[in-house]
Scaffold this active site. Structure first.
Site, PDB file in Angstrom:
ATOM      1  N   HIS A 153       0.883  -1.179   0.000  1.00  0.00           N
ATOM      2  CA  HIS A 153       0.000   0.000   0.000  1.00  0.00           C
ATOM      3  C   HIS A 153       0.916   1.223   0.000  1.00  0.00           C
ATOM      4  O   HIS A 153       1.999   1.183   0.593  1.00  0.00           O
ATOM      5  CB  HIS A 153      -0.841   0.112   1.267  1.00  0.00           C
ATOM      6  CG  HIS A 153      -1.754  -1.024   1.550  1.00  0.00           C
ATOM      7  ND1 HIS A 153      -1.342  -2.151   2.215  1.00  0.00           N
ATOM      8  CD2 HIS A 153      -3.072  -1.197   1.313  1.00  0.00           C
ATOM      9  CE1 HIS A 153      -2.368  -2.974   2.359  1.00  0.00           C
ATOM     10  NE2 HIS A 153      -3.435  -2.430   1.817  1.00  0.00           N
TER      11      HIS A 153
ATOM     12  N   ASP B 111       2.452   1.897   3.312  1.00  0.00           N
ATOM     13  CA  ASP B 111       3.420   0.937   3.877  1.00  0.00           C
ATOM     14  C   ASP B 111       4.837   1.357   3.548  1.00  0.00           C
ATOM     15  O   ASP B 111       5.748   1.153   4.343  1.00  0.00           O
ATOM     16  CB  ASP B 111       3.254  -0.475   3.286  1.00  0.00           C
ATOM     17  CG  ASP B 111       1.857  -1.013   3.353  1.00  0.00           C
ATOM     18  OD1 ASP B 111       1.115  -0.609   4.264  1.00  0.00           O
ATOM     19  OD2 ASP B 111       1.504  -1.856   2.493  1.00  0.00           O
TER      20      ASP B 111
ATOM     21  N   GLU C  95     -10.751  -6.913  -4.498  1.00  0.00           N
ATOM     22  CA  GLU C  95     -10.578  -7.981  -3.504  1.00  0.00           C
ATOM     23  C   GLU C  95     -11.816  -8.074  -2.625  1.00  0.00           C
ATOM     24  O   GLU C  95     -12.074  -7.188  -1.803  1.00  0.00           O
ATOM     25  CB  GLU C  95      -9.334  -7.695  -2.656  1.00  0.00           C
ATOM     26  CG  GLU C  95      -9.060  -8.765  -1.612  1.00  0.00           C
ATOM     27  CD  GLU C  95      -7.781  -8.510  -0.825  1.00  0.00           C
ATOM     28  OE1 GLU C  95      -6.795  -8.005  -1.403  1.00  0.00           O
ATOM     29  OE2 GLU C  95      -7.773  -8.802   0.378  1.00  0.00           O
TER      30      GLU C  95
HETATM   31  C1  XLS Z   1      -7.578  -6.724   4.427  1.00  0.00           C
HETATM   32  C2  XLS Z   1      -7.119  -6.944   3.061  1.00  0.00           C
HETATM   33  C3  XLS Z   1      -5.907  -6.137   2.657  1.00  0.00           C
HETATM   34  C4  XLS Z   1      -5.804  -6.141   1.151  1.00  0.00           C
HETATM   35  C5  XLS Z   1      -5.013  -5.025   0.593  1.00  0.00           C
HETATM   36  O1  XLS Z   1      -8.359  -7.462   4.969  1.00  0.00           O
HETATM   37  O2  XLS Z   1      -6.871  -8.310   2.882  1.00  0.00           O
HETATM   38  O3  XLS Z   1      -4.785  -6.641   3.263  1.00  0.00           O
HETATM   39  O4  XLS Z   1      -5.270  -7.350   0.688  1.00  0.00           O
HETATM   40  O5  XLS Z   1      -5.568  -3.793   0.892  1.00  0.00           O
HETATM   41 NI    NI Z   2      -5.944  -9.220   1.297  1.00  0.00          NI
HETATM   42 NI    NI Z   3      -7.539 -10.261   5.101  1.00  0.00          NI
END
Ligand code: XLS
Ligand code: NI
Ligand code: NI
Length: 444
Positions: free
Chosen positions: A109, A112, A240
């Protein structure tokens, strides 16, 4: 291209050398027992079946804080009072870690790798200068970026959502952050760009105009995609899914919800799905189910390869260590054509009381080994057993005559009814689940 060990001004893991394959008999926890990166399985080197990527946020930034107490881990790269200095040290430590472990990819990110500044403008500049350094590190080591993303959930301004916030100022702020994270991903030649819907969701429908929020999310994603394409990003945009946490109801609940959203808003050409195991289980699905669904919809993108704890209902983000899951995942991947431009991002953290620096190596190594073992077993099942035939035979009545006509959409309801009236009563045919399970077990 093979990876070159990268050590910065200071060595952060001096006791750990490059992790080697030593075979299943080895008792050395800092070695691979099954993961042998160049070994050919099912026509390609093991490393290409996995395209392992370290998650910067957990591995380099996650010190173990939880709602009941602060972090427990002291990371030697995070030890000064100067956030910029820490970010640079962290980058050195990151590349030392990736290259000693031997993983070819990483994910991050914006927040990070670079500290948030006093204001948006300063944050963007911070990111740009860290990206220049990361680019040098990538070039000298051969490690590549699997995906970049923007953290649109930590800053309190995102408490009501980012792209779905009811406040336009917040939406614009999020757009600026995404623009600069896409710029970073392009500069670092990332294969993908991820949107995890951090706080895109709601906790009460009473104060939420869901239609408006989803329309805004779709517009936001269209504009992000247009910007990326205009500026030369050829990779895949990924959504995601996660059903809950932090919001009570997250808009990207699971693969099915994301596919419906992408199709409805005409985003399905450019956007695919990044599936996370722990999120799948929170949605009441197995990881294998979510992966198979994504492939079947033509929406498969990449994987966050962690696992949850079956005894509690939140995102524990553990390193995958369940062999049964690993085998099933690898069976689905082998049958469906594999990862392509996706990869396996660990998205996992060591437990709060795992405080030795070597623990982060051991977590990654064990996960890589479990998946390598899973790959070998899955390949044996598909090659040597009658598993695939047994599955095919269940559907054999659709291979000829009227069954075949139905399958190609050539029979209408009245014709089907006429066929039924003239046929004998269907006999009961066993689904043989226990037999299927016993085949998997025989190869484990
Ligand atoms: C949080 C998510 C995060 C994503 C990226 O639950 O898994 O880590 O993979 O923002
Ligand atoms: Ni994730
Ligand atoms: Ni997660």
């Amino acid at each position: 291209m093979s990876i070159k060990i990268s050590i910065g001004k200071k060595e952060y893991f001096p006791k750990i050398k490059s992790i080697k394959y030593e075979g299943p008999k080895s008792k050395n926890p800092l070695s691979f027992k099954y993961y042998d990166s160049e070994k050919i399985i099912a026509e390609k080197p093991m490393k290409d079946h996995f395209r392992f990527a370290t998650a910067y946020w957990h591995t380099l930034c996650g010190t173990g804080g939880d709602p009941f107490g602060p972090g427990t881990k002291v990371f030697p790269w995070d030890c000064t009072d100067n956030p910029t200095k820490n970010a640079k040290n962290r980058l050195d430590a990151a590349f030392e870690f990736f290259t000693k472990l031997g993983t070819n990819f990483y994910c991050f990110h914006d927040r990070d790798i670079a500290p948030e500044g006093k204001n948006l403008r300063e944050s963007i500049i911070n990111l740009e200068s860290m990206v220049d350094l990361a680019k040098e590190k990538q070039e000298e080591s051969g490690v590549r970026l699997l995906w970049g993303t923007a953290n649109l959930f930590s800053n309190p301004i995102y408490m009501n959502g980012a792209a779905t916030s009811p406040d336009f100022k917040v939406v614009a702020h999020a757009a600026a952050q995404v623009k600069s994270a896409i710029d970073a991903t392009i500069k670092l030649k990332g294969d993908n760009y991820v949107f995890w819907g951090g706080r895109e969701g709601y906790s009460s429908l009473l104060n939420t105009n869901m239609k408006k929020e989803l329309d805004h999310l779709a517009i936001f994603l269209h504009k992000a995609k247009d910007y990326g394409r205009e500026n030369g990003f050829k990779g895949t945009f990924l959504i995601e899914p996660k059903p809950m946490e932090p919001s009570k109801h997250q808009y990207d609940f699971d693969v099915a919800a994301v596919v419906a959203f992408l199709k409805h808003y005409d985003l399905d050409e450019d956007f695919k799905i990044n599936i996370e195991n722990n999120h799948a289980t929170l949605a009441g699905h197995t990881f294998a189910h979510e992966i198979q669904s994504a492939f079947d919809y033509g929406a498969f993108g990449s994987l966050d390869i962690n696992q949850g704890d079956p005894h509690n209902g939140w995102d524990t983000d553990e390193f995958l260590h369940n062999i049964y899951d690993a085998v099933h995942i690898m069976m689905v991947l082998l049958e469906s054509g594999g990862l392509q431009n996706g990869g396996m991002n660990f998205d996992a953290k060591t437990r709060r009381n795992s405080t030795d620096l070597e623990d982060i190596f051991i977590g990654h190594i064990n996960s890589m080994d479990i998946l390598a073992k899973g790959l070998i077993i899955a390949n044996n099942i598909l090659k040597d057993s009658n598993y695939l035939d047994m599955k095919r035979v269940r559907y054999s009545s659709f291979n000829q005559n009227e069954g075949r006509q139905f399958s190609s959409g050539k029979l209408n309801l009245s014709q089907l009814s006429r066929i039924a009236l003239n046929q004998s009563i269907p006999e009961l045919k066993s689904g043989k689940q226990e037999l299927f399970e016993s085949i998997i077990n025989k190869y484990l």
